[in-house]
Scaffold this active site. Structure first.
Site, PDB file in Angstrom:
ATOM      1  N   SER A  31      -7.388  19.713  65.906  1.00  0.00           N
ATOM      2  CA  SER A  31      -7.665  18.741  64.844  1.00  0.00           C
ATOM      3  C   SER A  31      -6.408  17.938  64.509  1.00  0.00           C
ATOM      4  O   SER A  31      -5.294  18.466  64.543  1.00  0.00           O
ATOM      5  CB  SER A  31      -8.122  19.487  63.584  1.00  0.00           C
ATOM      6  OG  SER A  31      -8.131  18.612  62.469  1.00  0.00           O
ATOM      7  N   TYR A  78      -8.429  11.613  63.650  1.00  0.00           N
ATOM      8  CA  TYR A  78      -8.829  10.855  62.466  1.00  0.00           C
ATOM      9  C   TYR A  78      -7.943   9.621  62.432  1.00  0.00           C
ATOM     10  O   TYR A  78      -6.711   9.739  62.535  1.00  0.00           O
ATOM     11  CB  TYR A  78      -8.628  11.675  61.197  1.00  0.00           C
ATOM     12  CG  TYR A  78      -9.705  12.719  60.943  1.00  0.00           C
ATOM     13  CD1 TYR A  78     -11.054  12.367  60.931  1.00  0.00           C
ATOM     14  CD2 TYR A  78      -9.369  14.044  60.685  1.00  0.00           C
ATOM     15  CE1 TYR A  78     -12.041  13.315  60.688  1.00  0.00           C
ATOM     16  CE2 TYR A  78     -10.351  15.001  60.442  1.00  0.00           C
ATOM     17  CZ  TYR A  78     -11.684  14.621  60.447  1.00  0.00           C
ATOM     18  OH  TYR A  78     -12.660  15.548  60.203  1.00  0.00           O
ATOM     19  N   THR A 100     -13.438  11.291  65.863  1.00  0.00           N
ATOM     20  CA  THR A 100     -14.491  11.710  64.927  1.00  0.00           C
ATOM     21  C   THR A 100     -14.993  10.493  64.164  1.00  0.00           C
ATOM     22  O   THR A 100     -14.217   9.785  63.528  1.00  0.00           O
ATOM     23  CB  THR A 100     -13.943  12.796  63.985  1.00  0.00           C
ATOM     24  OG1 THR A 100     -13.549  13.905  64.778  1.00  0.00           O
ATOM     25  CG2 THR A 100     -14.996  13.238  62.976  1.00  0.00           C
ATOM     26  N   LYS A 158     -17.196  11.876  68.498  1.00  0.00           N
ATOM     27  CA  LYS A 158     -17.791  13.077  67.907  1.00  0.00           C
ATOM     28  C   LYS A 158     -18.454  12.715  66.593  1.00  0.00           C
ATOM     29  O   LYS A 158     -17.810  12.146  65.705  1.00  0.00           O
ATOM     30  CB  LYS A 158     -16.699  14.122  67.658  1.00  0.00           C
ATOM     31  CG  LYS A 158     -17.159  15.344  66.873  1.00  0.00           C
ATOM     32  CD  LYS A 158     -16.067  16.396  66.821  1.00  0.00           C
ATOM     33  CE  LYS A 158     -16.517  17.629  66.064  1.00  0.00           C
ATOM     34  NZ  LYS A 158     -16.458  17.467  64.603  1.00  0.00           N
ATOM     35  N   HIS A 169     -21.168  17.507  62.085  1.00  0.00           N
ATOM     36  CA  HIS A 169     -19.953  18.048  61.465  1.00  0.00           C
ATOM     37  C   HIS A 169     -20.231  19.407  60.806  1.00  0.00           C
ATOM     38  O   HIS A 169     -19.685  19.738  59.766  1.00  0.00           O
ATOM     39  CB  HIS A 169     -19.406  17.053  60.428  1.00  0.00           C
ATOM     40  CG  HIS A 169     -17.915  17.009  60.323  1.00  0.00           C
ATOM     41  ND1 HIS A 169     -17.153  16.004  60.859  1.00  0.00           N
ATOM     42  CD2 HIS A 169     -17.017  17.842  59.733  1.00  0.00           C
ATOM     43  CE1 HIS A 169     -15.875  16.216  60.598  1.00  0.00           C
ATOM     44  NE2 HIS A 169     -15.761  17.332  59.910  1.00  0.00           N
TER      45      HIS A 169
HETATM   46  C1  LIG Z   1     -13.387  24.487  58.074  1.00  0.00           C
HETATM   47  C2  LIG Z   1     -13.809  23.362  59.003  1.00  0.00           C
HETATM   48  C3  LIG Z   1     -12.917  22.331  59.267  1.00  0.00           C
HETATM   49  C4  LIG Z   1     -13.286  21.310  60.150  1.00  0.00           C
HETATM   50  N1  LIG Z   1     -12.364  20.350  60.455  1.00  0.00           N
HETATM   51  C5  LIG Z   1     -12.695  19.364  61.327  1.00  0.00           C
HETATM   52  C6  LIG Z   1     -11.728  18.396  61.707  1.00  0.00           C
HETATM   53  O1  LIG Z   1     -10.578  18.433  61.287  1.00  0.00           O
HETATM   54  N2  LIG Z   1     -12.138  17.414  62.550  1.00  0.00           N
HETATM   55  C7  LIG Z   1     -13.411  17.349  63.049  1.00  0.00           C
HETATM   56  O2  LIG Z   1     -13.742  16.440  63.817  1.00  0.00           O
HETATM   57  N3  LIG Z   1     -14.333  18.280  62.724  1.00  0.00           N
HETATM   58  C8  LIG Z   1     -14.006  19.291  61.891  1.00  0.00           C
HETATM   59  N4  LIG Z   1     -14.937  20.239  61.591  1.00  0.00           N
HETATM   60  C9  LIG Z   1     -16.274  20.217  62.223  1.00  0.00           C
HETATM   61  C10 LIG Z   1     -16.273  21.014  63.546  1.00  0.00           C
HETATM   62  O3  LIG Z   1     -15.518  20.347  64.528  1.00  0.00           O
HETATM   63  C11 LIG Z   1     -17.676  21.209  64.113  1.00  0.00           C
HETATM   64  O4  LIG Z   1     -18.321  19.962  64.226  1.00  0.00           O
HETATM   65  C12 LIG Z   1     -18.559  22.161  63.295  1.00  0.00           C
HETATM   66  O5  LIG Z   1     -17.796  23.201  62.731  1.00  0.00           O
HETATM   67  C13 LIG Z   1     -19.638  22.735  64.208  1.00  0.00           C
HETATM   68  O6  LIG Z   1     -20.502  23.559  63.505  1.00  0.00           O
HETATM   69  P1  LIG Z   1     -20.405  25.180  63.448  1.00  0.00           P
HETATM   70  O7  LIG Z   1     -19.265  25.480  62.522  1.00  0.00           O
HETATM   71  O8  LIG Z   1     -21.727  25.558  62.917  1.00  0.00           O
HETATM   72  O9  LIG Z   1     -20.138  25.688  64.859  1.00  0.00           O
HETATM   73  C14 LIG Z   1     -14.586  21.300  60.723  1.00  0.00           C
HETATM   74  C15 LIG Z   1     -15.472  22.340  60.435  1.00  0.00           C
HETATM   75  C16 LIG Z   1     -15.099  23.369  59.608  1.00  0.00           C
HETATM   76  C17 LIG Z   1     -16.064  24.489  59.362  1.00  0.00           C
END
Ligand SMILES: Cc1cc2nc3c(=O)[nH]c(=O)nc-3n(C[C@H](O)[C@H](O)[C@H](O)COP(=O)(O)O)c2cc1C
Length: 364
Positions: free
Chosen positions: A107, A130, A156, A233, A257
């Site tokens: 990330s 980002y 993203t 994404k 997300h």
């Molecule tokens: C705590 C947390 C932080 C996340 N941070 C980012 C991020 O910095 N950038 C991003 O594109 N997606 C982020 N996501 C989304 C994840 O990349 C992903 O799309 C999502 O967690 C998938 O679902 P799942 O947790 O059910 O596997 C984050 C998700 C969580 C749970």
């Protein structure tokens, strides 16, 4: 405490170990969490129709995505601030991904710097971006990732604003000392980054660091400043998938997300077939959200994804057991996936086809 035997048990254990506001931040979704629940329910609703007598005496779960060989089709999704789960943070997850033969997506909001993560692991790594309102800052982030050997850029596109995760507002979420998005260190703006806020500190930081003016023009600009292949994404609309093709992307990650952005959008797995139809094999399609079982991975591949990403489950592994926790999560999922392949009659990933999945008719 006996070792967890599936990914869901890892969440239960992590919940006991993490401070409540941190657990809520990781587990939670936006508003009523309708989409968060839908991500799980959609996989549970899809049924499998196995093929018999297929000789599955040997099952090969490996595959190739964007030219990278994966030991099985599961990639680590970008998740902000891994230090919230364990002091080794992204260093541990990157090392584990490499050892497990898969890709880690770092990330922009990581708690170790791009260069530190690259030094910790020479396995395949993608960088999630980002876009900062100052394009020079954005350009420097992208150049650093490319320089450090990251092999793809994941833009993203579903965060023009941070979704309203009410638990974080209720908990007045702040992060412990030393846990912050260090990739911006050295950029003047970090000095003014809020470390406390009325409500969620992440929402306050996101408002400074993420540009709501992002548009298709920036996709062209990004392609002009990097030679890394670009994935988008957070695409859900088939029309956006078509526009993405016109802008020369190498892949699309169908994602909501993890239910953390716009609430009441459909489960990503439910829109995947529509996107598969319009994309018609022209670029790689991946999907994430709610994948917790080997059968979920198989369903996603049957419906047209070349691989899936998991987010929360590996963070639960990190919280419970550091590097070995993440490794165990991946090996549990891999074992389940191999079992799902064998029981559906697939000796290789290329044999996982749409006919294996059945969507039951809704009751009249
Ligand atoms: C705590 C947390 C932080 C996340 N941070 C980012 C991020 O910095 N950038 C991003 O594109 N997606 C982020 N996501 C989304 C994840 O990349 C992903 O799309 C999502 O967690 C998938 O679902 P799942 O947790 O059910 O596997 C984050 C998700 C969580 C749970």
């Amino acid at each position: 405490m006996p070792s967890p035997i599936n990914l869901l048990e890892y969440e239960t254990l992590a919940r006991e170990r993490l401070p409540r506001p941190i657990y809520d931040f990781i587990a939670g979704g936006a508003e009523d969490e309708v989409t968060l629940r839908a991500n799980r329910e959609a996989f549970q609703r899809l049924q499998l129709l196995p093929r018999a007598l297929a000789d599955v005496s040997s099952v090969d779960p490996s595959t190739t995505v964007l030219g990278t060989r994966l030991s099985f089709p599961v990639i680590l999704a970008p998740v902000a601030l891994h230090k919230l789960a364990n002091p080794q943070g992204e260093l541990a997850t990157a090392r584990t991904a490499a050892a497990a033969g898969t890709v880690v997506t770092l990330s922009t909001m990581s708690s170790y710097r791009i260069e530190e993560v690259a030094a910790a692991s020479d396995g395949p790594k993608w960088f999630q971006l980002y876009v900062h309102p100052d394009r020079e800052i954005t350009k420097r982030l992208v150049a650093r990732a490319e320089e450090a050997g990251f092999s793809a850029l994941v833009l993203t596109v579903d965060v023009p604003r941070l979704g309203r995760r009410e638990a974080d507002f209720r908990n007045q979420l702040t992060f412990p000392e030393g846990v912050f998005p260090v990739n911006y260190l050295g950029e003047a703006e970090l000095d003014s980054l809020p470390v406390q806020a009325q409500g969620s500190v992440l929402a306050a930081q996101g408002a400074v660091l993420i540009d709501p003016a992002l548009s298709w023009r920036d996709v062209d600009w990004l392609r002009s400043v990097t030679s890394m292949p670009l994935l988008l994404k957070g695409v859900l609309h088939p029309e956006d998938a078509l526009i993405a093709l016109e802008h020369g992307v190498a892949g699309i990650i169908v994602s909501n997300h993890g239910g953390r952005q716009l609430d009441t959008v459909p489960a990503a797995i439910d829109v995947l077939p529509e996107i598969v139809e319009v994309v018609a094999g022209r670029v790689e399609l991946l999907v994430d959200g709610g994948i917790r079982r080997g059968t979920d991975v198989l369903k996603a591949l049957a419906l047209g994804a070349s691989a899936v990403l998991i987010g929360r489950p590996y963070i639960w592994g990190l919280a419970v057991g550091g590097e070995s926790g993440v490794s165990h999560v991946l090996s549990l999922l891999r074992t389940e996936f191999e079992m799902a392949m064998a029981l559906t009659g697939c000796a290789s990933v290329s044999e996982i086809t749409p006919g294996l999945v059945r969507r039951p008719q809704a009751a009249p």
